[in-house]
Design an enzyme around this catalytic site. Sequence first.
Site, PDB file in Angstrom:
ATOM      1  N   ARG A 257     -23.145 -13.178   5.540  1.00 50.67           N
ATOM      2  CA  ARG A 257     -24.479 -12.926   4.964  1.00 50.67           C
ATOM      3  C   ARG A 257     -25.442 -12.246   5.936  1.00 50.67           C
ATOM      4  NH1 ARG A 257     -24.293 -18.986   2.975  1.00 50.67           N
ATOM      5  NH2 ARG A 257     -23.457 -19.048   5.071  1.00 50.67           N
TER       6      ARG A 257
ATOM      7  N   GLY B  58       1.825   5.238  -4.017  1.00 52.65           N
ATOM      8  CA  GLY B  58       1.672   6.428  -4.856  1.00 52.65           C
ATOM      9  C   GLY B  58       0.661   6.157  -5.967  1.00 52.65           C
ATOM     10  N   LYS B  59      -0.277   5.261  -5.694  1.00 52.41           N
ATOM     11  CA  LYS B  59      -1.281   4.889  -6.697  1.00 52.41           C
ATOM     12  C   LYS B  59      -2.064   6.105  -7.164  1.00 52.41           C
ATOM     13  CE  LYS B  59      -3.056   1.946  -3.722  1.00 52.41           C
ATOM     14  NZ  LYS B  59      -2.017   1.951  -2.695  1.00 52.41           N
TER      15      LYS B  59
ATOM     16  N   GLY C 289      -5.857   5.837   1.820  1.00 55.62           N
ATOM     17  CA  GLY C 289      -5.552   7.273   1.856  1.00 55.62           C
ATOM     18  C   GLY C 289      -4.816   7.576   0.567  1.00 55.62           C
ATOM     19  N   HIS C 290      -5.485   8.218  -0.359  1.00 60.65           N
ATOM     20  CA  HIS C 290      -4.925   8.429  -1.699  1.00 60.65           C
ATOM     21  C   HIS C 290      -4.644   9.912  -1.916  1.00 60.65           C
ATOM     22  CE1 HIS C 290      -6.656   4.379  -3.370  1.00 60.65           C
ATOM     23  NE2 HIS C 290      -5.788   4.238  -2.389  1.00 60.65           N
TER      24      HIS C 290
ATOM     25  N   GLY D 287       0.814  -1.217   0.000  1.00 60.16           N
ATOM     26  CA  GLY D 287       0.000   0.000   0.000  1.00 60.16           C
ATOM     27  C   GLY D 287       0.843   1.261   0.000  1.00 60.16           C
ATOM     28  N   ASP D 288       0.189   2.388  -0.251  1.00 61.95           N
ATOM     29  CA  ASP D 288       0.830   3.705  -0.243  1.00 61.95           C
ATOM     30  C   ASP D 288       1.965   3.822  -1.260  1.00 61.95           C
ATOM     31  OD1 ASP D 288      -0.878   4.383   1.856  1.00 61.95           O
ATOM     32  OD2 ASP D 288       0.559   3.693   3.368  1.00 61.95           O
TER      33      ASP D 288
ATOM     34  N   THR E 114      -4.017   7.440   8.889  1.00 61.48           N
ATOM     35  CA  THR E 114      -3.885   7.411  10.355  1.00 61.48           C
ATOM     36  C   THR E 114      -2.730   8.253  10.882  1.00 61.48           C
ATOM     37  OG1 THR E 114      -2.451   5.477  10.196  1.00 61.48           O
ATOM     38  CG2 THR E 114      -4.811   5.051  10.461  1.00 61.48           C
TER      39      THR E 114
ATOM     40  N   THR F 212      -5.454  -6.790   4.691  1.00 55.51           N
ATOM     41  CA  THR F 212      -6.777  -6.182   4.809  1.00 55.51           C
ATOM     42  C   THR F 212      -7.806  -7.269   4.473  1.00 55.51           C
ATOM     43  OG1 THR F 212      -8.104  -4.251   4.255  1.00 55.51           O
ATOM     44  CG2 THR F 212      -6.869  -5.274   2.425  1.00 55.51           C
TER      45      THR F 212
ATOM     46  N   ASP G  90      12.872  10.198  -6.450  1.00 54.72           N
ATOM     47  CA  ASP G  90      13.558  11.383  -5.901  1.00 54.72           C
ATOM     48  C   ASP G  90      14.000  11.176  -4.455  1.00 54.72           C
ATOM     49  OD1 ASP G  90      10.601  11.386  -5.721  1.00 54.72           O
ATOM     50  OD2 ASP G  90      10.901  13.095  -4.395  1.00 54.72           O
TER      51      ASP G  90
ATOM     52  N   GLN H 136      -5.018  -0.217  -1.248  1.00 57.83           N
ATOM     53  CA  GLN H 136      -4.090  -1.114  -0.554  1.00 57.83           C
ATOM     54  C   GLN H 136      -3.037  -1.635  -1.554  1.00 57.83           C
ATOM     55  OE1 GLN H 136      -7.782  -1.742   0.374  1.00 57.83           O
ATOM     56  NE2 GLN H 136      -7.174   0.038   1.528  1.00 57.83           N
TER      57      GLN H 136
ATOM     58  N   LYS I 283      -1.327   9.253  -7.156  1.00 56.85           N
ATOM     59  CA  LYS I 283      -0.525  10.169  -7.969  1.00 56.85           C
ATOM     60  C   LYS I 283      -0.521   9.716  -9.435  1.00 56.85           C
ATOM     61  CE  LYS I 283       3.001  12.333  -9.728  1.00 56.85           C
ATOM     62  NZ  LYS I 283       4.306  12.847  -9.524  1.00 56.85           N
TER      63      LYS I 283
END
Length: 448
Positions: free
Chosen positions: A151, A23-24, A48-49, A20-21, A309, A247, A341, A232, A26
């Site tokens: 269910r 940079g999806k 968190g995107h 996860g994280d 978070t 998750t 970078d 994720q 972006k």
Amino acid sequence: MIEHIHGKKHNLIVVGTQWGDEGKAKIIDLLAGHFDIIGRYQGGGNAGHTVVVQGEKYIFHLVPTGILHAGKKVLLGNGMVIHLPTLVTELEQIAARGLSFEDRLVISSRAHVILPSHIQIEKHTEESASSVKIGTTLRGIGPTYEDKIARRGLVMADLLDDERFRDKLEQNTAWKQALASQIYKSTLCSVSAMIEEYRPHISKIRPYIRETSRWLHEQLCAGSNLLCEGAQGTHLDVDHGTYPFVTSSNSTAGGAITGLGIGPCWFDQVLGICKAYVTRVGAGAFPTEDLEQAGETIRQCGHEFGSTTGRPRRCGWFDVPVMRYAVRINGLSALALTKLDVLSGFRKIKICQAYELGSRRLDEFPEYPSSLDQVCPEYIEVEGWLEDISRCRSIEDLPKAARNYLEVVQDLVGVEIAIVSVGPERDQAFYVPSARFFDQFPDLINSN
Ligand code: GDP
Ligand code: IMO
Ligand code: MG
């Protein structure tokens, strides 16, 4: 009936390849202008995107990143779990920033509803001495998917009828309250309090709830193209990740099929997003984690603190077995590599090319996720670079050592790098025009 697929445009799934994280958001923001519909297919407010446009930062948890692009339709698919207060707040923030969403937001009537009681249960479970502490985002994700599989969950359609909502909520709460009393000696939010809290939110999102599989199919048949925004990452996938430290949804490419309700033949390519190094939030194995100065330098230079978070992210070196696994599970056709970078300033950069497990050398992931705790990374070291590369806008602009780093990564992973990101801003990225990925997306190159 196969007619509908002929003449279709090229559709793309974007997934995280690590934990996860990556940079999806972006990269999705970079691509979104070339697609008509941007859809989320799994997860919820645990995501968190982040997108940065001319210094202005946007963090999305539920609404697809494509909302930033005027005229694009955004879809919250049936595979998602939705916390109404979070969604309404996010929509209000979007409106406050001058973006309209009224005629372009579509929410699946089959997506599951996160209730306050789900969040309460999750807190109890995470705090309980007798259960495995996953280090979740405490957004109610796990308990909501539990109810879905058992269910007894509530779907968005249930919110549209007051009586049905109350009935289902009563049933669901009776079960959960019995559980909470016995196991956690705790009292959950009452049905009437939950109805009170959700009623104003329901009236705000009611106009956007619909049967989205059919809607999407019609849009695709009419010539629209689709960009799927994975949340994720591959190693957090409930089936294929580092179970149980995952998750509760299918964050890999397969999730897009079930999470949107369209067939696999609609998709052409899967783009995997990876950081130039690796991060992880929460508990679980992380073979290349660096607990020394290098990890701390990456955390500070890469601002590696969670967008949801605020937790410090664990940081480490690029891990090729992690990537090879992601290539296989998702069928990746190309990579976008972000945060190159952040590695500026390291004289030497480590890349984990294989693992050692006891006396065995593994150049693939171990068979069982539980063995990942015991593997020892086998590193190679490549030359680093000291230059600031955040203004580079093509491969040729990069220092030789940075180009070499990309080549080594690409050769070891075995998939072409099509996009490189060198900063959080929308324009701090460039395409690698020779990548075959662009054969199906020539517009991307032409507009560059
Ligand atoms: P996501 O969940 O995969 O969309 O990623 P997040 O938004 O949670 O985290 C990525 C973070 O890195 C965000 O703060 C982005 O603004 C930032 N970011 C994305 N790409 C780059 C990049 O190439 N360089 C730098 N320095 N930051 C980036
Ligand atoms: P994006 O989309 C990073 C992690 C949590 C925890 C585990 C289970 O921004 O990449 P959950 O709340 O989902 O039950 O937590 O998964 N996790 C993420 N880590 N990025 C995310 O989303 C994550 N969503 C969940 O930290 O370890
Ligand atoms: Mg994130």
